[in-house]
Structures are given as structure tokens and as C-alpha cells.
Design a protein around this motif. Structure first.
Motif, PDB file in Angstrom:
ATOM      1  N   THR A  27       2.943   5.694   1.638  1.00 41.14           N
ATOM      2  CA  THR A  27       2.460   5.075   1.786  1.00 41.14           C
ATOM      3  C   THR A  27       4.079   3.512   1.232  1.00 41.14           C
ATOM      4  N   PHE A  28       4.491   4.030   0.295  1.00 37.03           N
ATOM      5  CA  PHE A  28       4.936   3.616  -0.018  1.00 37.03           C
ATOM      6  C   PHE A  28       5.851   2.516   1.238  1.00 37.03           C
ATOM      7  N   GLU A  29       6.988   2.663   2.438  1.00 37.17           N
ATOM      8  CA  GLU A  29       7.281   2.667   3.259  1.00 37.17           C
ATOM      9  C   GLU A  29       5.885   1.427   3.803  1.00 37.17           C
ATOM     10  N   ARG A  30       4.975   2.191   3.973  1.00 42.35           N
ATOM     11  CA  ARG A  30       4.069   1.096   4.975  1.00 42.35           C
ATOM     12  C   ARG A  30       3.883   0.085   3.987  1.00 42.35           C
ATOM     13  N   LEU A  31       3.605  -0.244   2.791  1.00 40.04           N
ATOM     14  CA  LEU A  31       3.907  -0.933   1.472  1.00 40.04           C
ATOM     15  C   LEU A  31       4.770  -1.719   1.694  1.00 40.04           C
ATOM     16  N   LYS A  32       6.009  -1.487   1.741  1.00 39.05           N
ATOM     17  CA  LYS A  32       7.162  -1.866   2.060  1.00 39.05           C
ATOM     18  C   LYS A  32       7.432  -3.282   3.215  1.00 39.05           C
ATOM     19  N   ALA A  33       6.780  -2.984   4.090  1.00 40.50           N
ATOM     20  CA  ALA A  33       6.465  -3.543   5.481  1.00 40.50           C
ATOM     21  C   ALA A  33       5.508  -4.575   5.726  1.00 40.50           C
ATOM     22  N   CYS A  34       4.317  -4.162   4.922  1.00 49.51           N
ATOM     23  CA  CYS A  34       3.379  -5.749   4.374  1.00 49.51           C
ATOM     24  C   CYS A  34       3.522  -6.470   3.407  1.00 49.51           C
ATOM     25  N   ARG A  35       4.034  -5.775   2.444  1.00 48.69           N
ATOM     26  CA  ARG A  35       4.412  -7.249   1.419  1.00 48.69           C
ATOM     27  C   ARG A  35       5.654  -8.054   2.563  1.00 48.69           C
ATOM     28  N   PRO A  80      -6.242  -6.402   8.274  1.00 51.94           N
ATOM     29  CA  PRO A  80      -7.233  -5.047   9.388  1.00 51.94           C
ATOM     30  C   PRO A  80      -6.871  -4.437  10.565  1.00 51.94           C
ATOM     31  N   SER A  81      -5.349  -6.223  11.588  1.00 52.06           N
ATOM     32  CA  SER A  81      -4.375  -5.750  12.460  1.00 52.06           C
ATOM     33  C   SER A  81      -3.979  -4.586  11.943  1.00 52.06           C
ATOM     34  N   ARG A  82      -3.470  -4.003  10.752  1.00 50.18           N
ATOM     35  CA  ARG A  82      -2.455  -4.000  10.166  1.00 50.18           C
ATOM     36  C   ARG A  82      -2.631  -2.280  10.151  1.00 50.18           C
ATOM     37  N   ASP A  83      -1.679  -1.250  10.405  1.00 49.57           N
ATOM     38  CA  ASP A  83      -1.872   0.387   9.792  1.00 49.57           C
ATOM     39  C   ASP A  83      -2.819   0.618  11.008  1.00 49.57           C
ATOM     40  N   ARG A  91      -5.539   3.973   5.266  1.00 49.82           N
ATOM     41  CA  ARG A  91      -5.457   2.176   5.629  1.00 49.82           C
ATOM     42  C   ARG A  91      -4.892   1.748   3.777  1.00 49.82           C
ATOM     43  N   ILE A  92      -3.594   0.709   4.269  1.00 57.97           N
ATOM     44  CA  ILE A  92      -3.614   0.197   3.009  1.00 57.97           C
ATOM     45  C   ILE A  92      -5.174  -1.208   3.021  1.00 57.97           C
ATOM     46  N   ARG A  93      -5.311  -1.744   1.336  1.00 61.16           N
ATOM     47  CA  ARG A  93      -6.258  -2.760   1.644  1.00 61.16           C
ATOM     48  C   ARG A  93      -6.238  -3.582   0.731  1.00 61.16           C
ATOM     49  N   PHE A  94      -6.442  -4.539   0.239  1.00 66.22           N
ATOM     50  CA  PHE A  94      -6.287  -5.225  -1.240  1.00 66.22           C
ATOM     51  C   PHE A  94      -7.654  -5.700  -1.314  1.00 66.22           C
ATOM     52  N   ARG A  95      -7.773  -6.383  -2.502  1.00 62.11           N
ATOM     53  CA  ARG A  95      -8.230  -7.223  -3.040  1.00 62.11           C
ATOM     54  C   ARG A  95      -7.834  -7.644  -4.324  1.00 62.11           C
ATOM     55  N   ILE A  96      -8.600  -9.211  -4.165  1.00 64.11           N
ATOM     56  CA  ILE A  96      -7.974 -10.172  -4.111  1.00 64.11           C
ATOM     57  C   ILE A  96      -9.001 -10.992  -4.997  1.00 64.11           C
ATOM     58  N   GLY A  97      -8.252 -11.663  -6.255  1.00 58.80           N
ATOM     59  CA  GLY A  97      -9.458 -12.439  -7.596  1.00 58.80           C
ATOM     60  C   GLY A  97      -8.360 -13.776  -7.781  1.00 58.80           C
TER      61      GLY A  97
END
Length: 720
Positions: A27-35, A80-83, A91-97
Motif C-alpha cells: 500500500t505504501f509503495e503504491r501510494l508513493k507511486a500514485c503521488r 480508476p485506471s491505476r492499480d 485499490r487506492i481511492r480518494f475522497r476530495i473536498g
């Protein structure tokens, strides 16, 4: 501690603790790559500033709420095209406000409700979703390629007042739409039911107010131009023409172009618009031209509730611009519950011209004329000419041409168009406009101003009354009526007309604020006069001609020191040109006692009698016969103040003359009136500009002369 308005984006990873518990390192590596591959680049591309990165989220500041929403949209559409090789649960998903609000800045960190609301919106957003506040929505609607769903007001944790919430709709089919959710609708139905009970209970009390309460008030804010900068004039034209169409509806009060264009390209809040313009409803939108095609987005918003009563997108050919404007006007009227009369429907449906090239020149002319600047006014008149040449039946072009030309004439922009030529052009264009369309109020307003300055008082009053009857919601018509009534001494009526004008144009032009100031001054309402003159003079890049009258209002309330300081500042701005003589000449159409009431105060404030502070020696002043012998049939050679540039005046025995200096060349008529030398030309509204002549003998025994009037000090020696 520093405060500023900013767009705040708060993002959070959905179920971060659960993901870390299942696969911490993965999870940590995928989140780093996503950022690294998506989030950071999206923030940079949209000019965001990362305030802080937490393990499971981010806080980002943007100067533009449009940038913030575009950034969030890019992230959520690409996630959605990642992971792809990971199970749905991992899968990593975000909520944004996102919120637009006031923040407190301390060092590199930010605080306050502006930040807290963004965080609370992020907390209630669905996975993969974006929630934005009402303040953010008000600035971003129809400016990005998304839609919105209005979710009504929400109570957010530790936030005192309810917050309007909107879900961003990311699908391509939603672009440009605003959907009212069932929750928002049900809330609206409940409020309407409650309102119905209250109306029944209080009907007897407010029955006398009912006709007034029924009138809707609306402001059409400048439509955003989503094309390149060269298309600004087209977006402005959509705004102008929508205002014009809505003004024709008898049951609708519409704010004028002048006031709404103060909001062009500036952030705004609905509450501010409701307060500053006094309107219940706002129309806003955007325009994009793509070759021969155009896209127009528009929405109607209730400034009290924030609800969107109507929204639509028009994808049409550029040739259909009039049909789009007609549809918008009708749909807005329908959303407001207004039933158009047959004449109103016919008036709105009637295109101003069938020639699209003429219409394009007209829109460009309108944009140039709106600036009021000398250089742009010259451009505007040339563009109106082209529009009229292409369609000599284009009534609105002739009417706007008359208005712009009258402004040039009234402002004495002689380098744009000489006074006599401007006067004739304004009369001709206004008359042509009325011959083509007798129902236009603007030409009558132009004629009213010109006729009263020409001292054709009865005609001026009739023209002003006609302008108001044809344009009861037209600020220009009411301000023209105010000026005419003030000049003719009907000060109470003039004040009432100004108040009506300000209802439709709360942020008038400098020249209209000057008119209001004169009206209030002659009505002895000095505080309102002071406010109007201040806004006219110091709100128009320091126009000295509008600064001077502030001094006379200060005198009437006993603020003599401020009056004299004001005159000094006006003289600095005008290079010493202003004087009592120019006020006397320029306002000679006012009643004698009213003109004296202005001049007496200006004299007490220290305004000199003649330009550049000239003072002659009365012992050496020439009498009428001496002036005639010195001037008539002579070539006068010398120089003018303040530049001491060479000047010549050639005077024939019959009084025909020509004057030439480094900055001026004109033909005129010279005459002697009493003990004054008078010039009469196309300038000064065609009035005789008179002043004394003084003799001066130097130490060598050589004799020279000085002639002064409202505009010049001319030192000369005569030759045969």
C-alpha cells in the motif's frame, strides 16, 4: 497573523488503516507511486501549493477555485485506471473536498473555517468523489468540463452555519449540467409549504405590499470567456444582450451593464452581490467559440438560498447567436414564473440585425466604448461606422453610437472628435436610431442631455420623459431625467430620478456619479453629494474635473480646510487648468441662482477665476474700444501658458479668425462684448468664451498684451 481568500483542497485515502493492515509495504509503495506519477504533477500543473502531506491525505491551497476543481477532476478521473492488477478491496481511492473561504496564514501552515469546511466536505464525500461548497460552486459552475448535483444545505461538524454542498459529476454526459437532488427538492417543497402557511397567516398585514413584493430583481454577471482573449468582446456581447432582453420584461428589475461589469474577471460571493446590487437572483455563465461553433452555459441562482433554479447548455452554430439569446431569456423568465406579454415575446425574439459581420463590429465597438478612454472611444466610433455601413437598419448600433458620441461631446474629448462634429453626429445618430426603432429609450436619453445643454429646455424635458416611459428600468433614462430636472430647477424630482437610476445601476460610471453629486448638492443633501463626488473623482483614476466639485460640498458643511486641499489636488491633477471661468461657461445652461450657488462655494474653496492662476493688473486692463483697435484686423503673435509654446491668432476685420498653437488649431469668430474679448468656436458647446485683455510695458518700453479666458492665457504682440 495574515488572512486571505483561498481555494482549499482536502484529500484523503479511503480506508487507509484497513489497507495498511492488509498489505503495509505494498500500500505504501503504491501510494508513493500514485503521488509521484499523478497527484503531485496534477497539483503543479494547476498551480497548487501543498501545505501538508499526511500518511493518508493532503491539504493543498490554490489561488483559483477553478484550478482546484480541475486538479481534483483530473485526479479522480485517472485513479480508476491505476492499480489494475490489485483486487477491488485493495485499490487506492480518494475522497476530495474543496472550499473557497477565508483562511489564516501562519508561517507555512493555514488554519480557519476555510480549511475546516474543506476537510469536512472531504469526510462526507463518497469514495472516488468530489464534494465542493456553495461558495466554490458559485465561482466554478460552467467553467470546467464537469456537472454538479446540488445536495442542499448540510450541518458540518464544528461549523456554525449550514453549508451548501455540491457533488461534482465526472461523467462526460454531465458536462455543463446542474442537477437538483431529491434531498434538495424535498427541502424546497417543505419550505414552500411552510411559506404558504406564513403567507396565509400574514396576508392581511402585507396585502398593501404585494405588488412590490411580486417584482423580481436580477443581475446578469459578465459571462466568462473560455476562448482566447480576442473573444472577450463576444462574451461581453452575450451578457449585454441578455441584460437588454431581460430589461424589456415589465415585471423584472434588471441591474444595468455598468454595475455588473464591475465584477468582470473578479471573484465574488452571492452574499456580496445580494448586498451590493440588491438583487434576489443572479445569472452567470460562460461562452466558448470553436471555429464556427459556440458553447454557451448559463445558470440562474437564488442569492438567498443558493439554489439553482435553472441551468442549460447551448451548443450551436455561431450564426444562431440570436436564437440562443432568445432561448435564454425565455427560459429565465419561465424559471422566474414570469409570463411574457405578446409584445415582450415579439421584442425579445426580434434579432437586432441579420448581418452577423455588422453585429461583430457592433460588439467590438461596445467593448471599446465601455472603457470611456479617449483612445478607445476613437476606435469605438470607427467600429460603429463599419457596423452601420454593413446594415443601415441596425437601430441598436445607431443608438449606441449616439450614446458614445454624446459621451465624447460631454467630456470635451476634442482630440477624438471636435465639439461641433460630435454634437452633430450624436443628434444624427440618435435621430436615425429612433427612425428605425421608436421604442428605444437610449436615443431619447441622449437627446435629453444634449437639448438641455443647448438650453432647449421644453424639448429636453419631453425627451427625458419619453426615455423613462420607454425604459422604466433603464438607469441611463432615469439619470438623464435627473440631469434635466436639476438644470431646470426641479431639484426634488431630480433627486427622485437619481434614486431610481441608482436602483438599477448601484455602481454607476464616474460621469453619472458626478451628475448625482450635482443633483444632491443643489437639493442641499451635502453628505450624499460628498459621497457621490468622492466616488466620481477618486474612483476614476483621479479625474480632476470630477474632484473639484467635492470642494463646494465641503464648503457647505463647513469643512473649509478640506475644501481648499481638494481644490489644490484637483489643480495638480489638471495642471492648473480648472477655474471659475470654465465652470461658469460649462454650466451656463443651469438656472442663474443654481450656478451662483456652485460658483460661490468654489470661490470660497480657493478655485481661481482664471486658468493657471492668472491675475491681471486692473490698472492696465483695456476697454472695449482699445481691445478692438489692438486685435481686429491684426496678426497676434505670442505664446500660451503653461508651456510657453508659440501661438498665433489671425483676426480679420469682420471677426473671422484662426488660432493655432502647438496643441490646438481652430477657426472661430472674434467679437467685443463690453470690455471683454470673446472667442466663439465649435468648442465650449458653441458658447462665446470671453475674457479681459491687459497691457504690459517692460523696462525697455516695449508693449505686449495678455488675453485670458476659461481655457487659455495668451501673451501676444500685434502685427499688421
Amino acid at each position: 497573523m495574515d488572512r486571505r481568500l483561498a481555494a482549499i483542497l482536502s484529500a484523503d485515502v479511503v480506508g487507509y488503516s484497513r489497507l495498511m493492515g492488509v498489505d503495509e509495504s505494498g500500500t505504501f509503495e503504491r501510494l508513493k507511486a500514485c503521488r509521484r506519477e499523478l497527484v503531485d504533477s496534477a497539483i503543479e500543473d494547476h498551480h497548487g501549493r501543498i501545505i501538508k502531506l499526511m500518511g493518508d491525505g493532503a491539504l493543498v491551497e490554490f489561488a483559483s477555485v477553478v484550478d482546484a476543481v480541475q486538479c481534483a477532476t483530473e485526479i479522480q478521473r485517472k485513479m480508476p485506471s491505476r492499480d489494475q492488477g490489485v483486487s477491488e478491496e485493495q485499490r487506492i481511492r480518494f475522497r476530495i473536498g474543496i472550499n473557497l473561504g477565508d483562511i489564516i496564514v501562519e508561517g507555512d501552515d493555514i488554519y480557519g473555517d476555510g480549511v475546516n469546511i474543506a476537510a469536512r466536505l472531504q469526510g462526507i464525500a463518497e469514495p472516488g468523489g468530489i464534494f465542493i461548497s456553495g461558495t466554490a460552486f458559485d465561482h466554478v459552475a460552467h467553467k470546467v468540463d464537469v456537472g454538479f448535483s446540488a445536495l442542499g444545505e448540510h450541518r458540518l461538524k464544528n461549523i456554525a452555519d449550514p453549508v451548501r454542498v455540491y457533488r461534482v459529476l465526472l461523467g462526460p454526459g454531465h458536462t455543463g449540467t446542474v442537477v437538483i437532488s431529491s434531498r434538495a427538492r424535498s427541502r424546497g417543497v417543505a419550505l414552500l409549504a411552510l411559506a404558504g402557511l406564513l403567507i396565509v397567516a400574514s396576508a392581511a398585514v402585507v396585502a398593501w405590499q404585494w405588488p412590490h413584493k411580486q417584482r423580481a430583481s436580477i443581475a446578469v454577471l459578465p459571462f466568462a470567456n473560455l476562448s482566447d482573449q480576442t473573444q472577450d468582446y463576444f462574451a461581453d456581447g452575450i451578457t449585454d444582450n441578455l441584460i437588454t432582453d431581460l430589461t424589456r420584461l415589465s415585471k423584472l428589475d434588471v441591474i444595468s451593464q455598468n454595475s455588473v461589469f464591475a465584477y468582470k474577471d473578479k471573484p465574488h460571493l452571492l452574499a456580496d452581490i445580494r448586498r451590493d446590487l440588491g438583487v434576489r437572483f443572479v445569472v452567470e455563465g460562460s461562452v466558448q467559440r470553436m471555429g464556427d461553433l459556440m458553447r454557451v452555459n448559463a445558470q440562474l441562482v437564488d442569492t438567498v438560498s443558493g439554489d439553482h433554479l435553472w441551468a442549460n447548455r447551448f451548443d450551436r452554430s455561431g450564426a444562431d447567436v440570436f436564437a440562443v439569446q432568445d432561448s435564454m431569456s425565455r427560459q429565465i423568465a419561465d424559471a422566474l414564473g414570469l409570463e411574457l406579454t405578446p409584445s415582450e415575446a415579439e421584442r425579445i425574439a426580434r434579432p437586432p440585425t441579420a448581418n452577423l459581420e455588422a453585429y461583430d463590429y457592433y460588439l467590438r465597438a461596445e467593448q471599446a466604448a465601455r472603457t470611456g478612454r479617449r483612445s478607445r472611444m476613437l476606435e469605438a466610433l470607427a467600429l460603429y461606422d463599419k457596423a452601420e455601413e454593413l446594415d443601415n437598419g441596425f437601430a441598436e448600433a445607431f443608438a449606441s453610437d449616439a450614446h458614445a458620441t454624446a459621451f465624447v461631446w460631454r467630456s470635451a474629448y476634442d482630440d477624438v472628435l471636435q465639439s461641433a462634429l460630435a454634437r452633430k453626429r450624436a443628434y444624427d445618430k440618435a435621430s436615425r436610431a429612433l427612425a428605425l426603432d421608436p421604442e428605444l429609450p437610449s436615443p431619447y436619453a441622449v437627446l435629453a442631455i444634449m437639448q438641455v445643454v443647448d438650453r432647449r429646455y421644453d424639448q429636453a424635458i419631453a425627451s427625458a420623459q419619453k426615455a423613462v416611459s420607454l425604459g422604466p428600468a433603464d438607469a441611463e433614462a432615469h439619470m438623464a431625467a435627473a440631469y434635466v430636472q436639476s438644470v431646470t430647477g426641479n431639484h426634488a424630482d431630480a433627486t427622485a430620478a437619481v434614486d431610481k437610476a441608482l436602483r438599477f445601476d448601484p455602481n454607476p460610471s464616474a460621469v453619472d456619479r458626478y451628475t448625482a453629486g450635482i443633483v444632491f448638492y443643489l437639493q442641499r443633501d451635502y453628505e450624499r453629494a460628498i459621497d457621490s463626488f468622492k466616488r466620481a473623482g477618486y474612483g476614476s483614476q483621479g479625474n480632476g474635473e470630477f474632484v473639484t466639485p467635492l470642494a463646494m460640498a465641503y464648503v457647505r458643511v463647513g469643512r473649509i480646510d478640506e475644501a481648499r486641499a481638494t481644490v489644490a489636488e484637483a489643480q495638480r491633477l489638471m495642471g492648473g487648468r480648472d477655474c471659475l471661468a470654465s465652470w461658469r461657461l460649462g454650466n451656463a445652461h443651469f438656472r442663474g441662482q443654481d450656478l451662483a450657488f456652485m460658483l460661490d462655494a468654489l470661490r470660497e474653496a480657493g478655485l481661481p477665476e482664471w486658468p493657471f492662476g492668472f491675475q491681471g493688473d486692473e490698472q492696465n486692463r483695456l476697454q472695449g474700444a482699445e481691445i478692438a483697435a489692438t486685435v481686429m484686423g491684426k496678426l497676434l503673435q505670442g505664446k500660451t501658458e503653461p508651456s510657453e509654446s508659440p501661438a498665433l491668432m489671425q483676426v480679420q476685420l469682420d471677426g473671422k479668425a484662426a488660432f493655432r498653437s502647438a496643441s490646438q488649431m481652430m477657426t472661430e469668430k472674434i467679437s467685443i462684448k463690453g470690455n471683454l474679448l470673446c472667442e466663439q468656436s465649435e468648442n465650449a458647446f458653441g458658447r462665446a468664451d470671453c475674457g479681459p485683455v491687459y497691457r504690459h510695458v517692460n523696462l525697455a518700453g516695449e508693449t505686449s498684451y495678455a488675453y485670458v479666458n476659461s481655457t487659455k492665457v495668451f501673451y501676444f504682440s500685434p502685427a499688421q
